[in-house]
Design an enzyme around this catalytic site. Structure first.
Site, PDB file in Angstrom:
ATOM      1  N   ASP A   1       2.543   5.155  -2.342  1.00 35.66           N
ATOM      2  CA  ASP A   1       3.449   5.715  -3.348  1.00 35.66           C
ATOM      3  C   ASP A   1       2.810   6.983  -3.896  1.00 35.66           C
ATOM      4  OD1 ASP A   1       5.120   3.647  -3.096  1.00 35.66           O
ATOM      5  OD2 ASP A   1       4.584   2.609  -4.938  1.00 35.66           O
TER       6      ASP A   1
ATOM      7  N   THR B   1       3.623   8.332  -7.404  1.00 32.56           N
ATOM      8  CA  THR B   1       3.409   8.255  -8.846  1.00 32.56           C
ATOM      9  C   THR B   1       2.390   7.185  -9.196  1.00 32.56           C
ATOM     10  OG1 THR B   1       5.675   8.914  -9.107  1.00 32.56           O
ATOM     11  CG2 THR B   1       4.591   8.031 -11.047  1.00 32.56           C
TER      12      THR B   1
END
Length: 1205
Positions: free
Chosen positions: A460, A462
């Site tokens: 991912d 973030t």
């Protein structure tokens, strides 16, 4: 159900009577609450109305406030725990030490030894009638006491050794179990839940939740207790874990307010009053029942286990670890879990297979040894010495046969590597403990080892690659683009009013900004970080969101469309006093802008917003923001006039449309400073890092460039979710593996992706067969919908801070700091586990080969094993238990990240290791046989060969035994290095356990030899004899240096061992050098070969293409897991010839780096990960042909030559 209630109340350890007596101060009893929680939907609503009026009535009876919560007063908490129980389900009782001892005694080889020892003991006390022992052959006719003493001592010593082995095994199991219980409680402590106490929203450990607490429920939570909904926004729950119902259940005050523990919140948010905890909750009741029924199932299972154990014999011992995700998980687990099981861990498969092979070889050798000994004895007695078989000689002959049997069994004991599962367990347990310090909380043991094999990480963005500390840094308000936060007075008053209300009410009320913990520190962001950035933006504009929230509490919100991965936006409807409605919406700018038909102009009035205007904003505002790595959020609103009929709120598409744009803001989330370096390490270690994010493609690409996932001038792919789906699906919309195979090798960024896209990508990479080695994929996830991808991946990492409970449940490892660098540490530990096992194997197999050959040859030539049963058991203890402890606890070094992943089919025992095993075995055998057959002459002592049955221990055989053990001790130091390194002492003092064990073993050996006497068949040795033993032992270190000088590639006859899966025949030329194996002795040799290699590279390429076609005919028929070859030459994309598919350009046309070829030619030599997959489409075939012919891709032999320099 009543019985069940009583059952579990008693279980919770608080007497029913006490509870019932105490309920007086609360208006409701435990039993009433339990029976209420067993009802669903309308039944529950009727019951609530009938008995309590409404939910407020239940709160009143439980003495709690829906808004303020409990007071948090310790006396009140204690009282509630006494009446309603604690939120704790007692774990199953651990096995006692005695049970573990009993389990250790089930080992087949130990049982055989025990029987042999008992028979030996019994016969030693048997005195044959008459004094004709002399007629019975070579029995030492000394004093009768001495004879019987010697007889019983051997049997007793064997029994004692067995006891030692059993106790050590049981202790190891016990400490392992204790450690994992500690780990489990650590995982439980990590779980926190949000409750309201004294009007304050706080997070408390799940175990501290009590009946009467007001808990805040949000997307992604795993409910820790039963409760009744007080207020909810669009709440949907996955109750499949309790009811088996796969559809999500909508929860609302007027339909179904019952929330059950153990269920997952899939959408929405709300608040509930807790009505049942611990063993009284729905999950607790089920656990209690399972606990009651579990014991019976356990007994059944044990019976089955015994059967299989008896059938599998020694091989059964080799199951290294019954892991959570092992294929052989019992049926009960299968029923309980409806999630897909992962396949057996790679290392486990390889070890099981190798151990079975060794076990079979040991069984064969021991059987042959016994047969030869018996035949030799019978022939010698009956034919050579022509002795008649006398009745009184039978016990003495039986003693001989028992002695032969014991020798055979000890050969088997030494040959069978019982230490193998122990080494795996110790190594994994040690790693798991240390990984905790590196912020990796391992939930499934296998994951630790699998991580060492990882070839791809899908991360991912973030919070993992970035800091997850978001701030608004740019804004487009009133038709003006501000590059920094504008002054409050620059914004028209009515736009400011829309901004303040829109952000305050249309962000989850659980998101807030709190003052810093330390003076001068940064304010604390609680809840969703993007929403915190927007709230922070209001504070920067000198406005307070809390005033608005106080004015419009959460209960007054008319309808909330919560954020989810499909909507990518959130909308909130407010009802005004005049009966009109206003909806505020916020979300990804390109999604919300498409629904905007008006925009607030410079004077704050709405004006028409045409598609042309939208395109202008995208080009002039959104794209420049995104190219700086900013996440763009659009804020909008819509009014529904009072006179019109109330809209159909469930028809979302008609509601959230025709919006008026208030502003577009750019939110910065800086890249973690340590991430670029960590990604470089991954690329150097042969691991491809891909970013999978929900952000738009320009933001994602900018961040990927900052991180080093993309480098300027490279022609890797960045795709958006919809583009990715278009390319991988056929006309019918079905996903095709062939299409995925054309994309994933070059894909580095997948933007605007949904969790389904992430799952599709992970599955596509895992199922791909374009490389020889199946890819091992690690995935990070934090959202509820990431569950399937985390489960599908070989290793799933969940975020400890930002991750939802659902993601944590589905994961293998929890990153307690949400940081990408922790994943790199996990890779290091995983490879270290692999190396530790290999070190142990290298050491153990050397001992095995030598001990078995010595016992076998000695038995055949001298009718007696030079190494006695008790001595063999001591050697077994050294090499199994102690060596596994010493070698399995080596700390990892950065050097582990300089190698490519081992691959699923790479054998455990590489050719360099095989060279070391055979080389050292040769040296040890020469020394032992020299001492055995010429020792008496060298040391001028009596020969120990052909001694009669109960002869006292001889100096001769003691020297053989002592030297043998010394050689093992020094070889343990050699075994620390398995890749041909010269300096075997490097970092030896960093491992205190290793030094302690080597020194400890040496001290015990001195005691055994000098004071062991008859039980250990040892005679005291002089200083000179000791020095010779130590000198010959140290010889293994010098010999090791000699072995590492011989290049492995010259020894064509060496083969590997310990393949996890079925292995194809590999042409001998290809075996010349392992791709991943760096033999340091060959580095000098290699420098001169590089030019030669480059010259031959084209010819090799052509040969590989031919090989690829030849082998693909056969490989296509096999499953991906069973295909195995050491090299993955043939499947590199450079050598693939594309079919005549319609060509889709594989560079995203918005990519800023379109002039890649010209830039690439001017760049310095490629980094290890550069152009990892050079040709992926016919378009590039001609332009890149020359490059692909001369470049070396990671994993190819030439590349490994270049990078190793």
């Amino acid at each position: 159900m009543g019985d069940m209630a009583n059952n579990s109340v008693a279980y919770s350890g608080v007497k029913n009577a006490v509870k019932e007596a105490n309920h007086g101060e609360f208006g409701v009893t435990l039993a009433e609450l339990r029976s209420l929680m067993e009802l669903r939907a309308t039944d529950a609503l009727h019951k609530i109305q009938e008995c309590y009026g409404d939910v407020q009535g239940i709160c009143t009876k439980l003495k709690t406030s829906p808004n303020e919560g409990l007071s948090g007063n310790p006396a009140d908490i204690e009282r509630r725990e006494a009446v309603f129980g604690k939120n704790f389900i007692p774990p199953k009782k651990p096995k006692t030490f005695l049970q573990l001892v009993w389990e250790a005694l089930q080992d087949v080889t130990l049982i055989i030894l025990e029987i042999a020892a008992v028979v030996s003991l019994g016969l030693s006390f048997y005195q044959p009638p008459g004094g004709n022992e002399a007629l019975c052959g070579s029995v030492n006719v000394g004093e009768e006491e001495e004879e019987s003493e010697a007889g019983w001592i051997e049997g007793a010593a064997i029994l004692l050794s067995v006891v030692c082995v059993v106790l050590v095994t049981a202790f190891n199991d016990w400490s392992k179990e204790k450690q994992f219980r500690g780990l489990q409680s650590r995982i439980e402590q990590e779980q926190k839940f949000t409750v309201i106490r004294g009007g304050q929203v706080i997070q408390i450990p799940v175990a501290d939740i009590i009946v009467g607490d007001i808990a805040q429920v949000k997307y992604g939570d795993l409910l820790p207790a039963d409760g009744i909904l007080i207020q909810g926004n669009d709440l949907k729950i996955d109750e499949s874990s309790l009811t088996g119902e796969s559809d999500h259940v909508k929860k609302s005050l007027d339909r179904d307010p019952m929330l059950l523990s153990g269920t997952h919140v899939m959408e929405g948010s709300g608040r509930m009053v807790v009505t049942a905890v611990g063993v009284n909750s729905q999950t607790g009741i089920i656990f209690t029942l399972l606990g009651a029924g579990g014991d019976e199932e356990e007994k059944e299972k044990e019976k089955k286990d015994k059967k299989t154990k008896a059938q599998d014999g020694a091989a059964m011992e080799m199951q290294p670890l019954k892991s959570e995700d092992g294929v052989d998980g019992d049926e009960k687990d299968k029923k309980r879990s409806n999630l897909p099981k992962k396949e057996k861990s790679v290392l486990q498969g390889k070890l099981t297979k190798l151990a079975v092979q060794i076990g079979k070889a040991g069984l064969l050798m021991s059987a042959i040894t016994v047969i030869i000994l018996v035949l030799y004895f019978v022939i010698d007695t009956s034919w050579v010495q022509k002795r008649p078989w006398l009745a009184e000689c039978t016990p003495i002959y039986i003693q001989y046969f028992v002695k032969f049997f014991i020798i055979g069994v000890t050969v088997l004991v030494v040959a069978v590597p019982e230490g193998l599962p122990l080494a795996v367990t110790i190594s994994l347990a040690y790693s798991v403990k240390k990984m905790m310090r590196d912020n990796n909380l391992v939930r499934h043991l296998d994951a630790c080892e699998t991580m060492g094999n990882a070839t791809a990480i899908c991360s991912d963005k973030t919070g993992t690659l970035t800091m997850n500390r978001m701030t608004v840094v740019q804004a487009y308000i009133s038709e003006k683009h501000y590059k920094k936060i504008p002054a409050p007075e620059a914004i028209p008053e009515n736009i400011m009013a829309y901004l303040v209300t829109g952000i305050s009410v249309n962000c989850a009320y659980t998101s807030k900004i709190l003052p810093p913990e330390k003076e001068g520190g940064l304010p604390r962001h609680v809840g969703n970080k993007t929403e915190c950035a927007l709230l922070g933006f209001l504070l920067d504009l000198k406005r307070d969101y809390q005033d608005v929230r106080n004015e419009i509490p959460e209960e007054k919100l008319h309808k909330v469309y919560t954020f989810n991965s499909v909507r990518k936006s959130m909308s909130t409807v407010l009802k005004n006093s005049d009966g009109s409605f206003r909806i505020f919406s916020k979300g990804a700018s390109e999604i919300v802008l498409k629904k905007c038909f008006k925009i607030l102009s410079a004077d704050g009035e709405p004006k028409v917003f045409r598609p042309r205007d939208r395109d202008d904003i995208v080009k002039t505002v959104i794209e420049p923001m995104a190219s700086e790595g900013l996440r763009t959020i659009c804020l909008a609103f819509r009014d529904f006039p009072a006179g019109e009929p109330e809209p159909e709120w469930d028809n979302e598409n008609d509601i959230v449309t025709g919006l008026t744009c208030i502003a577009v803001v750019g939110i910065e989330d800086p890249v973690r400073p340590e991430v670029p370096d960590a990604i470089k390490k991954c690329q150097r270690a042969g691991i491809t890092v891909r970013m999978v994010t929900g952000d738009n493609i320009n933001t994602a690409r900018a961040i990927a460039l900052k991180c080093g996932i993309l480098n300027p001038g490279e022609d890797f792919l960045c795709l958006e979710g919809k583009d990715f789906n278009r390319r991988i699906r056929n006309e019918k919309g079905e996903i095709e593996q062939e299409r995925i195979d054309k994309i994933w090798p070059k894909l580095r960024v997948l933007a605007r992706s949904s969790p389904t896209d992430k799952h599709t990508l992970v599955k596509g990479i895992i199922d791909s067969t374009i490389f020889d080695q199946r890819q091992v994929v690690a995935v990070t996830g934090d959202g509820t919908n990431d569950g399937p991808a985390l489960k599908k991946a070989d290793v799933g990492f969940a975020m400890g801070i930002a991750g939802t409970d659902v993601a944590k449940e589905a994961s293998d490892i929890i990153l307690t700091d949400d940081n990408f660098t922790s994943i790199v540490k996990a890779v290091m530990w995983g490879r270290n586990v692999y190396d530790s096992i290999s070190k142990f194997l290298q050491f153990q197999l050397t001992v095995n080969v030598v001990a078995v050959i010595v016992a076998f040859t000695g038995a055949c030539i001298t009718q007696d094993s030079p190494l006695k049963a008790v001595q063999m058991l001591w050697v077994n203890l050294i090499m199994d238990t102690l060596a596994s402890l010493a070698l399995a606890t080596e700390p990892p070094t950065e050097a582990l990240l300089l190698r490519k992943p081992y691959g699923r089919n790479k054998p455990l025992i590489s050719r360099t290791m095989m060279k070391n095993i055979l080389g050292h075995a040769f040296y040890q055998l020469v020394v032992v046989f020299t001492l055995l057959f010429a020792g008496e002459k060298i040391f001028d002592i009596d020969s120990g060969r052909n001694a009669p049955l109960h002869a006292p221990p001889s100096e001769h055989y003691t020297i053989v035994f002592n030297t043998f053990v010394m050689m093992q001790l020094f070889n343990e130091i050699n075994a620390r290095k398995i890749h041909g390194e010269r300096n075997v002492f490097e970092g030896i003092f960093n491992n205190a356990i290793f030094c302690t064990i080597v020194l400890g073993t040496f001290v015990v050996q001195i005691i055994i030899v000098q004071f062991g006497g008859k039980p250990f068949s040892c005679s005291k040795l002089s200083i000179e004899q000791w020095l010779w033993s130590v000198f010959l032992g140290m010889g293994t270190l010098l010999w090791g240096q000699l072995i590492s000088t011989i290049p492995t590639s010259r020894l064509k006859f060496l083969k590997e061992a310990g393949h996890g899966t079925q292995k194809e025949e590999i042409p001998e030329e290809e075996l010349a050098e392992d791709v991943e194996e760096i033999d340091h002795a060959e580095r000098e040799l290699r420098r001169g070969q590089i030019l030669w290699f480059r010259g031959l590279n084209r010819i090799q390429t052509q040969i590989r293409v031919v090989n690829a076609f030849r082998s693909s005919l056969y490989e296509g028929l096999e499953k991906p897991e069973t295909r195995s070859s050491i090299h993955n030459f043939m499947t590199h994309p450079e050598f693939r010839i594309e079919d005549s598919e319609p060509h889709i350009p594989l560079i995203d046309d918005t990519d800023a780096e379109d002039d890649a070829p010209t830039k690439r030619n001017s760049t310095p030599p490629p980094s290890p990960n550069k152009n990892n997959n050079a040709v992926d489409s016919g378009i590039h075939l001609t332009t890149d042909m020359n490059k692909s012919a001369t470049s070396s891709s990671p994993g190819s032999p030439l590349h490994s030559l270049e990078t190793s320099l």
